[in-house]
Design a protein around this motif. Structure first.
Motif, PDB file in Angstrom:
ATOM      1  N   CYS A  86       0.844  -1.195   0.000  1.00 48.19           N
ATOM      2  CA  CYS A  86       0.000   0.000   0.000  1.00 48.19           C
ATOM      3  C   CYS A  86       0.881   1.248   0.000  1.00 48.19           C
ATOM      4  O   CYS A  86       0.647   2.186  -0.767  1.00 48.19           O
ATOM      5  CB  CYS A  86      -0.930  -0.034   1.208  1.00 48.19           C
ATOM      6  N   ALA A  87       1.904   1.249   0.837  1.00 46.46           N
ATOM      7  CA  ALA A  87       2.846   2.375   0.900  1.00 46.46           C
ATOM      8  C   ALA A  87       3.589   2.532  -0.420  1.00 46.46           C
ATOM      9  O   ALA A  87       3.812   3.653  -0.891  1.00 46.46           O
ATOM     10  CB  ALA A  87       3.825   2.171   2.046  1.00 46.46           C
ATOM     11  N   GLU A  88       3.959   1.421  -1.038  1.00 50.37           N
ATOM     12  CA  GLU A  88       4.640   1.455  -2.340  1.00 50.37           C
ATOM     13  C   GLU A  88       3.759   2.120  -3.396  1.00 50.37           C
ATOM     14  O   GLU A  88       4.227   2.938  -4.187  1.00 50.37           O
ATOM     15  CB  GLU A  88       4.972   0.024  -2.757  1.00 50.37           C
ATOM     16  N   GLY A  89       2.487   1.770  -3.398  1.00 43.49           N
ATOM     17  CA  GLY A  89       1.561   2.375  -4.345  1.00 43.49           C
ATOM     18  C   GLY A  89       1.412   3.870  -4.127  1.00 43.49           C
ATOM     19  O   GLY A  89       1.413   4.657  -5.073  1.00 43.49           O
ATOM     20  N   ALA A  90       1.315   4.285  -2.873  1.00 45.32           N
ATOM     21  CA  ALA A  90       1.186   5.710  -2.559  1.00 45.32           C
ATOM     22  C   ALA A  90       2.451   6.466  -2.951  1.00 45.32           C
ATOM     23  O   ALA A  90       2.392   7.557  -3.522  1.00 45.32           O
ATOM     24  CB  ALA A  90       0.891   5.902  -1.074  1.00 45.32           C
ATOM     25  N   ALA A  91       3.611   5.870  -2.674  1.00 50.54           N
ATOM     26  CA  ALA A  91       4.891   6.521  -2.976  1.00 50.54           C
ATOM     27  C   ALA A  91       5.128   6.663  -4.473  1.00 50.54           C
ATOM     28  O   ALA A  91       5.919   7.511  -4.900  1.00 50.54           O
ATOM     29  CB  ALA A  91       6.037   5.745  -2.334  1.00 50.54           C
ATOM     30  N   ALA A  92       4.430   5.876  -5.274  1.00 46.38           N
ATOM     31  CA  ALA A  92       4.573   5.963  -6.729  1.00 46.38           C
ATOM     32  C   ALA A  92       3.965   7.253  -7.290  1.00 46.38           C
ATOM     33  O   ALA A  92       4.256   7.629  -8.425  1.00 46.38           O
ATOM     34  CB  ALA A  92       3.931   4.750  -7.404  1.00 46.38           C
ATOM     35  N   ILE A  93       3.137   7.920  -6.501  1.00 49.23           N
ATOM     36  CA  ILE A  93       2.553   9.194  -6.928  1.00 49.23           C
ATOM     37  C   ILE A  93       3.568  10.286  -6.620  1.00 49.23           C
ATOM     38  O   ILE A  93       3.951  10.490  -5.460  1.00 49.23           O
ATOM     39  CB  ILE A  93       1.218   9.468  -6.195  1.00 49.23           C
ATOM     40  N   GLU A  94       3.995  10.973  -7.656  1.00 48.88           N
ATOM     41  CA  GLU A  94       5.045  11.988  -7.511  1.00 48.88           C
ATOM     42  C   GLU A  94       4.681  13.013  -6.438  1.00 48.88           C
ATOM     43  O   GLU A  94       3.559  13.507  -6.369  1.00 48.88           O
ATOM     44  CB  GLU A  94       5.256  12.699  -8.849  1.00 48.88           C
ATOM     45  N   GLY A  95       5.643  13.318  -5.593  1.00 50.24           N
ATOM     46  CA  GLY A  95       5.466  14.320  -4.550  1.00 50.24           C
ATOM     47  C   GLY A  95       4.821  13.799  -3.278  1.00 50.24           C
ATOM     48  O   GLY A  95       4.610  14.556  -2.342  1.00 50.24           O
ATOM     49  N   THR A  96       4.514  12.501  -3.238  1.00 50.57           N
ATOM     50  CA  THR A  96       3.870  11.934  -2.068  1.00 50.57           C
ATOM     51  C   THR A  96       4.905  11.489  -1.043  1.00 50.57           C
ATOM     52  O   THR A  96       5.848  10.776  -1.376  1.00 50.57           O
ATOM     53  CB  THR A  96       2.998  10.716  -2.454  1.00 50.57           C
ATOM     54  N   GLU A  97       4.733  11.917   0.183  1.00 51.96           N
ATOM     55  CA  GLU A  97       5.551  11.433   1.282  1.00 51.96           C
ATOM     56  C   GLU A  97       4.733  10.399   2.033  1.00 51.96           C
ATOM     57  O   GLU A  97       3.601  10.670   2.432  1.00 51.96           O
ATOM     58  CB  GLU A  97       5.922  12.568   2.237  1.00 51.96           C
ATOM     59  N   VAL A  98       5.287   9.221   2.197  1.00 47.17           N
ATOM     60  CA  VAL A  98       4.595   8.135   2.882  1.00 47.17           C
ATOM     61  C   VAL A  98       5.262   7.895   4.230  1.00 47.17           C
ATOM     62  O   VAL A  98       6.480   7.772   4.315  1.00 47.17           O
ATOM     63  CB  VAL A  98       4.643   6.841   2.044  1.00 47.17           C
ATOM     64  N   ILE A  99       4.451   7.840   5.252  1.00 42.00           N
ATOM     65  CA  ILE A  99       4.929   7.498   6.591  1.00 42.00           C
ATOM     66  C   ILE A  99       4.194   6.229   7.003  1.00 42.00           C
ATOM     67  O   ILE A  99       2.968   6.223   7.097  1.00 42.00           O
ATOM     68  CB  ILE A  99       4.680   8.643   7.588  1.00 42.00           C
ATOM     69  N   LEU A 100       4.949   5.176   7.209  1.00 36.89           N
ATOM     70  CA  LEU A 100       4.386   3.877   7.549  1.00 36.89           C
ATOM     71  C   LEU A 100       4.627   3.616   9.038  1.00 36.89           C
ATOM     72  O   LEU A 100       5.771   3.605   9.482  1.00 36.89           O
ATOM     73  CB  LEU A 100       5.068   2.805   6.691  1.00 36.89           C
ATOM     74  N   LYS A 101       3.537   3.467   9.784  1.00 40.01           N
ATOM     75  CA  LYS A 101       3.639   3.250  11.228  1.00 40.01           C
ATOM     76  C   LYS A 101       2.677   2.156  11.667  1.00 40.01           C
ATOM     77  O   LYS A 101       1.604   1.999  11.095  1.00 40.01           O
ATOM     78  CB  LYS A 101       3.270   4.527  12.001  1.00 40.01           C
ATOM     79  N   ARG A 102       3.070   1.459  12.706  1.00 41.86           N
ATOM     80  CA  ARG A 102       2.167   0.509  13.351  1.00 41.86           C
ATOM     81  C   ARG A 102       1.157   1.304  14.184  1.00 41.86           C
ATOM     82  O   ARG A 102       1.412   2.435  14.585  1.00 41.86           O
ATOM     83  CB  ARG A 102       2.938  -0.432  14.261  1.00 41.86           C
ATOM     84  N   ALA A 103       0.023   0.695  14.462  1.00 44.52           N
ATOM     85  CA  ALA A 103      -1.032   1.380  15.219  1.00 44.52           C
ATOM     86  C   ALA A 103      -0.522   1.894  16.557  1.00 44.52           C
ATOM     87  O   ALA A 103      -0.826   3.024  16.943  1.00 44.52           O
ATOM     88  CB  ALA A 103      -2.221   0.435  15.429  1.00 44.52           C
ATOM     89  N   GLN A 104       0.278   1.095  17.263  1.00 44.32           N
ATOM     90  CA  GLN A 104       0.736   1.511  18.587  1.00 44.32           C
ATOM     91  C   GLN A 104       1.725   2.662  18.536  1.00 44.32           C
ATOM     92  O   GLN A 104       1.949   3.337  19.534  1.00 44.32           O
ATOM     93  CB  GLN A 104       1.320   0.332  19.377  1.00 44.32           C
ATOM     94  N   GLU A 105       2.317   2.919  17.365  1.00 38.69           N
ATOM     95  CA  GLU A 105       3.268   4.025  17.196  1.00 38.69           C
ATOM     96  C   GLU A 105       2.591   5.302  16.707  1.00 38.69           C
ATOM     97  O   GLU A 105       3.215   6.354  16.648  1.00 38.69           O
ATOM     98  CB  GLU A 105       4.339   3.631  16.181  1.00 38.69           C
ATOM     99  N   THR A 106       1.333   5.201  16.335  1.00 45.19           N
ATOM    100  CA  THR A 106       0.604   6.318  15.731  1.00 45.19           C
ATOM    101  C   THR A 106      -0.125   7.108  16.800  1.00 45.19           C
ATOM    102  O   THR A 106      -0.678   6.546  17.737  1.00 45.19           O
ATOM    103  CB  THR A 106      -0.398   5.767  14.691  1.00 45.19           C
ATOM    104  N   ASP A 107      -0.116   8.446  16.639  1.00 46.29           N
ATOM    105  CA  ASP A 107      -0.818   9.286  17.605  1.00 46.29           C
ATOM    106  C   ASP A 107      -1.704  10.294  16.877  1.00 46.29           C
ATOM    107  O   ASP A 107      -1.770  10.315  15.644  1.00 46.29           O
ATOM    108  CB  ASP A 107       0.162   9.974  18.561  1.00 46.29           C
ATOM    109  N   THR A 108      -2.363  11.117  17.639  1.00 44.80           N
ATOM    110  CA  THR A 108      -3.297  12.096  17.073  1.00 44.80           C
ATOM    111  C   THR A 108      -2.603  13.023  16.092  1.00 44.80           C
ATOM    112  O   THR A 108      -3.163  13.335  15.032  1.00 44.80           O
ATOM    113  CB  THR A 108      -3.947  12.918  18.204  1.00 44.80           C
ATOM    114  N   GLU A 109      -1.391  13.462  16.414  1.00 44.79           N
ATOM    115  CA  GLU A 109      -0.668  14.374  15.533  1.00 44.79           C
ATOM    116  C   GLU A 109      -0.431  13.748  14.167  1.00 44.79           C
ATOM    117  O   GLU A 109      -0.477  14.431  13.146  1.00 44.79           O
ATOM    118  CB  GLU A 109       0.658  14.804  16.165  1.00 44.79           C
TER     119      GLU A 109
END
Length: 140
Positions: free
Chosen positions: A11-34
């Protein structure tokens, strides 16, 4: 967990294929409101455990729901699920919670019933590209 890691990476690979897209891949426990507030779009991936989403995905929603109120209005999201059954319980739980944030469903979910196959991984790649492309074009 390995199945969701592979699906997440595609999924991240597909998103990163769109020029100018920054992908941040995190596990649920590492993700916060920000993280939710800062993202232009969000892809939620979870295994189906006991007919619903994983406990860590539920924990993410529990920790961020109230702090995110008024900050993520209609933010686009997509879902992919590794399902031992049909995935409907996990999907229903996520969609019900997403309405409360409120997030905006950007595309139909990808559900790997009985495991993650090469075809499902390709659909996850397409899902990421669709989300990122839609955000880039201002569709979502």
């Amino acid at each position: 967990r390995d199945l969701i890691d592979r699906a997440s990476a595609r999924c991240a690979e597909g998103a990163a294929a769109i020029e100018g897209t920054e992908v941040i891949l995190k596990r649920a426990q590492e993700t916060d409101t920000e993280d939710l507030v800062a993202a232009d779009g969000i892809a939620f991936g979870t295994p189906e455990n006991f007919g619903t989403m994983s406990g860590m995905m539920k924990d993410l929603f529990d920790r961020t729901f109230y702090p995110a109120q008024g900050k993520v209005f209609r933010k686009p999201y997509v879902v992919f699920i590794s399902a031992g059954n049909d995935g409907s319980g996990a999907l229903n739980a996520i969609e019900r919670i997403a309405l409360g944030y409120p997030f905006r469903k950007a595309h139909h979910p990808v559900i790997g019933k009985g495991g993650i196959t090469a075809g499902i991984l390709e659909k996850c790649r397409e899902l990421g590209a669709t989300l990122a492309g839609g955000c880039d074009l201002g569709i979502y």
